[in-house]
Write a protein that holds these residues in place. Sequence first.
Motif, PDB file in Angstrom:
ATOM      1  N   ARG A 239      -8.914  27.790  -5.201  1.00  0.00           N
ATOM      2  CA  ARG A 239     -10.196  27.770  -5.936  1.00  0.00           C
ATOM      3  C   ARG A 239     -10.115  26.825  -7.125  1.00  0.00           C
ATOM      4  NH1 ARG A 239      -9.475  33.492  -4.696  1.00  0.00           N
ATOM      5  NH2 ARG A 239     -10.921  34.051  -3.007  1.00  0.00           N
ATOM      6  N   ARG A 240      -8.934  26.719  -7.728  1.00  0.00           N
ATOM      7  CA  ARG A 240      -8.769  25.802  -8.871  1.00  0.00           C
ATOM      8  C   ARG A 240      -8.968  24.352  -8.461  1.00  0.00           C
ATOM      9  NH1 ARG A 240      -3.389  25.617 -11.426  1.00  0.00           N
ATOM     10  NH2 ARG A 240      -4.427  24.109 -12.751  1.00  0.00           N
ATOM     11  N   SER A 242     -10.658  23.290  -5.885  1.00  0.00           N
ATOM     12  CA  SER A 242     -11.935  23.044  -5.218  1.00  0.00           C
ATOM     13  C   SER A 242     -12.971  22.436  -6.160  1.00  0.00           C
ATOM     14  CB  SER A 242     -12.482  24.332  -4.602  1.00  0.00           C
ATOM     15  OG  SER A 242     -12.854  25.263  -5.603  1.00  0.00           O
ATOM     16  N   HIS A 243     -12.672  22.407  -7.490  1.00  0.00           N
ATOM     17  CA  HIS A 243     -13.616  21.793  -8.424  1.00  0.00           C
ATOM     18  C   HIS A 243     -13.507  20.271  -8.424  1.00  0.00           C
ATOM     19  CE1 HIS A 243     -10.012  21.378 -10.942  1.00  0.00           C
ATOM     20  NE2 HIS A 243     -10.679  20.456 -11.611  1.00  0.00           N
ATOM     21  N   ARG A 262     -13.864  20.970  -0.727  1.00  0.00           N
ATOM     22  CA  ARG A 262     -14.502  22.290  -0.805  1.00  0.00           C
ATOM     23  C   ARG A 262     -14.673  22.913   0.583  1.00  0.00           C
ATOM     24  NH1 ARG A 262     -16.815  19.696  -5.114  1.00  0.00           N
ATOM     25  NH2 ARG A 262     -18.712  19.001  -4.075  1.00  0.00           N
TER      26      ARG A 262
END
Length: 342
Positions: A239-240, A242-243, A262
Motif C-alpha cells: 500500500r505504501r 501504490s502511491h 496500483r
Amino acid sequence: MNAPKELHYPVADLPEPGTAVEIAPGVRWIRMPLPFALDHINLWLLDDDDELAIVDTGFGLDPIKVQWNAVLDLENRPVSRVFVTHHHPDHLGLASWLMEHDNATLHTTLGEFLAGHAIWHQLPGYSVADMVAQFRAHGLDRERLDALAERGNAYRRGIPEIPSSYHRLFDGDRVRIGAHEWEVIVGYGHAPEHMSLYSEALGVLISGDMLLPRISTNISVYAATPEDDPLGWFLDSLRRISHLPDTTLVLPSHGRPFKGIRARVEQLIAHHRERCDALVAACAEPQSAADLLSTLFPRELDTHQVMFAMGEAIAHLNHLVKLGELRRVGSAADGFRFTTTS
C-alpha cells in the motif's frame, strides 16, 4: 485517476545472455539464469559517472560469473558500488565476487546484511535444524523433514562468499548514482528490510522482489520469530508503494518490466485475501500448516518448494490469527493447529 485493470509491458524483447539492454537513460537490464523452477533473475546496471553501479548480483554459480564477465567486458569500466535489495542467494550470491573486481562497496540495509549472515553462519533461529523443528511443530511429515535436513545449508551454495562490511541504507535515504537521485524504499514481509530504489526523475522503480508482475512474492515466517505477521507487513508495504505514479516503469527481479503499480497492488491484495478465505474455510476443524499445504499449493512440491510453502502457510495462518479470524491451539511439543474462532 482510476488504476488500469491490466498491466502494460512496454519492453518487448528479453536481453540476450551476457548482454545488457538500456531500458531507461543510464539504466540497463541483464537477465541471468537460476537453477530453480523460477528460472531467471533480472539484474540492473546504473551509470555512475565514469563507473558502474550494480543492483543485485545473481546466484553464486560459475556459469553466472561467465555471463557477468561478458557484460563487464562490454562495459569496460570499473564497478563502483554493488546495491543488494535483500539477502536471498539470487540477489546477494555474487556480491563478494563482484566487489573484488574493482574494490567496489556493498550498499544495503541492516536487516538484510544481518539476516544473510545469520543464515550463512547458521545462527540460532536461522539454522536448518531450527527450521526443521519449526516445520515439525506445524505438522510436516518425517519424510519431508528428513529431506530438508539432508539438503543442509543450501543458502551457502548460492552464496560461496558473504561480504563482511557494507554501507548501511535507511528508508527514505536519497542516493546519488551518476546523474540521478534514487530514493530508498524499505519494504517488509518478503525479507527483513527489503530495499527498493525509486527515481522520480526517471519514473523508474527497481522493485526487487517486493512487486512482481505475474507471481506472488514468497512470504515466510522464520523460526527465530515464530509468531510474526510478515503477510500483514507485506500488504502494508504494498500500500505504501501504490502511491507512486501509475506511469512508473517497474523493474522487477522476476518477470518483465511493467507499468500499472496500483493495478498490481490491488491484484496482490485480492490474491492474498482469497488465499486467507480458503484457509478459513478449511479450518472448520483444527488443521496444521502441513495439512493446509494442498489448500494453498494444489500441486506436487519438491523439497525446495516445500520449504517456501511451509513458510508461506505459517505466514498466512499467523496473519489470520492476528486478524482474529483463526485461533491457534496446541503447542510445539504436540503440534500446532488452527481453527475458526466462531
